[in-house]
Motif scaffolding. Structure first.
Motif, PDB file in Angstrom:
ATOM      1  N   HIS A  90      -0.164  10.303  -0.303  1.00  0.00           N
ATOM      2  CA  HIS A  90      -1.552  11.648   0.392  1.00  0.00           C
ATOM      3  C   HIS A  90      -2.864  11.251   0.992  1.00  0.00           C
ATOM      4  O   HIS A  90      -2.941  11.800   2.200  1.00  0.00           O
ATOM      5  CB  HIS A  90      -2.306  12.866  -1.303  1.00  0.00           C
ATOM      6  CG  HIS A  90      -3.059  13.160  -1.869  1.00  0.00           C
ATOM      7  ND1 HIS A  90      -2.202  14.774  -1.159  1.00  0.00           N
ATOM      8  CD2 HIS A  90      -3.574  12.667  -1.805  1.00  0.00           C
ATOM      9  CE1 HIS A  90      -3.603  15.305  -1.103  1.00  0.00           C
ATOM     10  NE2 HIS A  90      -4.297  14.647  -1.559  1.00  0.00           N
ATOM     11  N   LEU A  91      -2.865   9.706   0.792  1.00  0.00           N
ATOM     12  CA  LEU A  91      -4.537   9.507   1.331  1.00  0.00           C
ATOM     13  C   LEU A  91      -3.376   9.126   2.656  1.00  0.00           C
ATOM     14  O   LEU A  91      -4.648   9.382   3.848  1.00  0.00           O
ATOM     15  CB  LEU A  91      -5.610   9.187   0.645  1.00  0.00           C
ATOM     16  CG  LEU A  91      -6.327   9.170  -1.116  1.00  0.00           C
ATOM     17  CD1 LEU A  91      -7.246   7.525  -0.938  1.00  0.00           C
ATOM     18  CD2 LEU A  91      -7.101  10.553  -0.243  1.00  0.00           C
ATOM     19  N   PHE A  92      -2.883   8.546   2.493  1.00  0.00           N
ATOM     20  CA  PHE A  92      -2.083   7.575   4.042  1.00  0.00           C
ATOM     21  C   PHE A  92      -1.247   7.721   4.666  1.00  0.00           C
ATOM     22  O   PHE A  92       0.017   7.192   3.959  1.00  0.00           O
ATOM     23  CB  PHE A  92      -2.131   6.374   3.666  1.00  0.00           C
ATOM     24  CG  PHE A  92      -3.919   5.775   4.093  1.00  0.00           C
ATOM     25  CD1 PHE A  92      -5.063   5.420   4.668  1.00  0.00           C
ATOM     26  CD2 PHE A  92      -4.432   5.057   2.094  1.00  0.00           C
ATOM     27  CE1 PHE A  92      -5.774   5.322   4.476  1.00  0.00           C
ATOM     28  CE2 PHE A  92      -5.993   4.556   2.503  1.00  0.00           C
ATOM     29  CZ  PHE A  92      -6.427   5.475   3.802  1.00  0.00           C
ATOM     30  N   PRO A  93      -0.365   9.163   5.000  1.00  0.00           N
ATOM     31  CA  PRO A  93       0.727   9.688   4.910  1.00  0.00           C
ATOM     32  C   PRO A  93       2.112   8.599   5.256  1.00  0.00           C
ATOM     33  O   PRO A  93       2.881   8.872   5.350  1.00  0.00           O
ATOM     34  CB  PRO A  93       0.636  10.895   5.403  1.00  0.00           C
ATOM     35  CG  PRO A  93      -0.997  11.585   5.998  1.00  0.00           C
ATOM     36  CD  PRO A  93      -1.740  10.285   5.605  1.00  0.00           C
ATOM     37  N   HIS A  94       1.689   7.567   6.569  1.00  0.00           N
ATOM     38  CA  HIS A  94       2.333   6.934   7.113  1.00  0.00           C
ATOM     39  C   HIS A  94       3.066   5.822   5.731  1.00  0.00           C
ATOM     40  O   HIS A  94       4.096   4.993   6.954  1.00  0.00           O
ATOM     41  CB  HIS A  94       1.879   6.559   8.884  1.00  0.00           C
ATOM     42  CG  HIS A  94       2.149   7.723   9.325  1.00  0.00           C
ATOM     43  ND1 HIS A  94       3.278   8.561  10.124  1.00  0.00           N
ATOM     44  CD2 HIS A  94       0.596   8.469   9.670  1.00  0.00           C
ATOM     45  CE1 HIS A  94       2.250   9.745  10.481  1.00  0.00           C
ATOM     46  NE2 HIS A  94       1.289   9.359  10.389  1.00  0.00           N
ATOM     47  N   THR A  95       1.981   5.885   4.821  1.00  0.00           N
ATOM     48  CA  THR A  95       2.557   4.303   3.845  1.00  0.00           C
ATOM     49  C   THR A  95       3.714   4.181   3.725  1.00  0.00           C
ATOM     50  O   THR A  95       4.846   5.422   3.446  1.00  0.00           O
ATOM     51  CB  THR A  95       1.488   4.775   2.745  1.00  0.00           C
ATOM     52  OG1 THR A  95      -0.100   5.150   2.678  1.00  0.00           O
ATOM     53  CG2 THR A  95       2.279   3.428   1.658  1.00  0.00           C
ATOM     54  N   ARG A  96       4.484   3.266   4.228  1.00  0.00           N
ATOM     55  CA  ARG A  96       6.220   3.018   3.378  1.00  0.00           C
ATOM     56  C   ARG A  96       5.937   1.957   2.478  1.00  0.00           C
ATOM     57  O   ARG A  96       6.360   1.930   1.889  1.00  0.00           O
ATOM     58  CB  ARG A  96       7.120   2.478   4.390  1.00  0.00           C
ATOM     59  CG  ARG A  96       6.382   3.703   5.619  1.00  0.00           C
ATOM     60  CD  ARG A  96       7.524   5.166   4.937  1.00  0.00           C
ATOM     61  NE  ARG A  96       7.392   6.952   6.055  1.00  0.00           N
ATOM     62  CZ  ARG A  96       6.596   7.451   5.584  1.00  0.00           C
ATOM     63  NH1 ARG A  96       5.676   7.137   4.806  1.00  0.00           N
ATOM     64  NH2 ARG A  96       6.313   8.118   6.618  1.00  0.00           N
ATOM     65  N   THR A  97       4.239   0.781   2.419  1.00  0.00           N
ATOM     66  CA  THR A  97       4.974   0.223   1.330  1.00  0.00           C
ATOM     67  C   THR A  97       3.213  -0.136   0.999  1.00  0.00           C
ATOM     68  O   THR A  97       2.406  -0.118   1.265  1.00  0.00           O
ATOM     69  CB  THR A  97       5.231  -1.224   2.079  1.00  0.00           C
ATOM     70  OG1 THR A  97       6.414  -0.815   2.831  1.00  0.00           O
ATOM     71  CG2 THR A  97       5.301  -2.198   1.030  1.00  0.00           C
ATOM     72  N   ILE A  98       3.292  -0.325  -0.771  1.00  0.00           N
ATOM     73  CA  ILE A  98       2.131  -0.232  -1.202  1.00  0.00           C
ATOM     74  C   ILE A  98       2.010  -1.666  -1.802  1.00  0.00           C
ATOM     75  O   ILE A  98       2.473  -1.934  -2.921  1.00  0.00           O
ATOM     76  CB  ILE A  98       2.169   1.171  -2.140  1.00  0.00           C
ATOM     77  CG1 ILE A  98       2.061   2.227  -1.755  1.00  0.00           C
ATOM     78  CG2 ILE A  98       1.305   1.097  -3.176  1.00  0.00           C
ATOM     79  CD1 ILE A  98       2.586   3.284  -2.198  1.00  0.00           C
TER      80      ILE A  98
END
Ligand code: ADP
Length: 268
Positions: A90-98
């Motif tokens: 939601h905050l970083f739409p290009h996130t693929r790994t957390i």
């Protein structure tokens, strides 16, 4: 319409209140302590007070975190893995790994563009590589957890911390101090050691950029720098990193409240 997410973590309990448009209007945080029910009630009250709304105005509440089934105000529960994934995308739409480093566990989570979990891996068997390890180092140095990151950034000499065990690292630090090593350099070594363990978890899950760093430990600038150095890439970090699980839960809560409202509308 308002909805909330409450994340009852092993160390700290967090709440986020969202308005109908999905904007954060309130936050609450406190140590979880022994009374999990009370902590969840208090953070919701705090978040509502900061949003300047009564608790009754919150239509839907989702509980997450290890204590999610004790959230008395909760209408439903979602795992913290699902909530961190949803909040981060939601905050970083290009996130693929957390990378989520909390008080007592560390998780690597791979997600798709919708914030759905594809795979995850966690280290929860022992405190090595978690916030507890940093807290132990801070305690030995007589510093607060919020102080050790900035101090570690002053390091000028590379020093390796070999112990990964939270118990043994305390004596290793005392030993290094007695040999005249500077606390900045020792702490930088402690941060690098956790970054190394995090990198192994991320490899196991098949890390893909962008990487978003969440959890209370992402508030530590020394840890952010150590993770970026180890991975050789810049990571996303939000001011709300510690609220990421609660935010994800609140987003699910808004969606469910909206779905409930449209079902009611349709049956009229
Ligand atoms: P959990 O959900 O497992 O309770 P959190 O994600 O809330 O964990 O993170 C708690 C950890 O974050 C604790 O180990 C604490 O020391 C660390 N932490 C919280 N605030 C800060 C801060 N301002 N600077 C550095 N570390 C912090």
């Amino acid at each position: 319409m308002y909805a909330a997410g409450i994340d009852v973590g092993s160390t700290q309990t967090k709440a986020v209140v969202l308005d109908e448009g999905g904007r954060i209007v309130g936050r609450g945080i406190r140590m979880t302590g022994a009374d999990v029910v009370r902590s969840s009630e208090e953070v919701l009250a705090q978040a509502c007070a900061s949003a300047e709304i009564p608790v009754e105005a919150v239509e839907y509440v989702i509980g997450t975190g290890y204590g999610r089934f004790r959230v008395t105000a909760g209408d439903d529960q979602v795992t913290e893995i699902g909530c961190h994934a949803r909040g981060a995308v939601h905050l970083f739409p290009h996130t693929r790994t957390i990378l989520d480093i909390g008080g007592q566990d560390t998780k690597a989570i791979r997600v798709n563009e919708k914030g759905e979990v594809l795979d995850f891996c966690m280290n929860d068997k022992c405190a090595a590589g978690t916030g507890r390890f940093l807290a132990a180092a801070a305690e030995v140095m007589g510093l607060g957890v919020e102080e050790i990151g900035p101090v570690s950034l002053e390091s000028t000499e590379r020093l390796k911390i070999t112990n990964v065990c939270t118990v043994f690292v305390e004596s290793e630090i005392l030993n290094q101090l007695s040999r005249g090593r500077r606390r900045e350099d020792i702490l930088a070594g402690v941060h690098r050691s956790i970054a190394g363990r995090s990198a192994s978890l991320l490899r196991r899950v098949g890390m893909e950029p962008e990487l978003t760093f969440t959890g209370g430990v992402a508030r530590n600038p020394g840890m952010v720098a150590a993770v970026e150095e180890r991975l050789g890439l810049a990571v996303n970090v939000s001011e709300d990193s510690q609220y990421m699980g609660a935010l994800g839960a609140a987003i699910f809560a808004v969606e469910r409240a909206r779905a409930g409202a449209s079902r009611q509308e349709a049956s009229r």
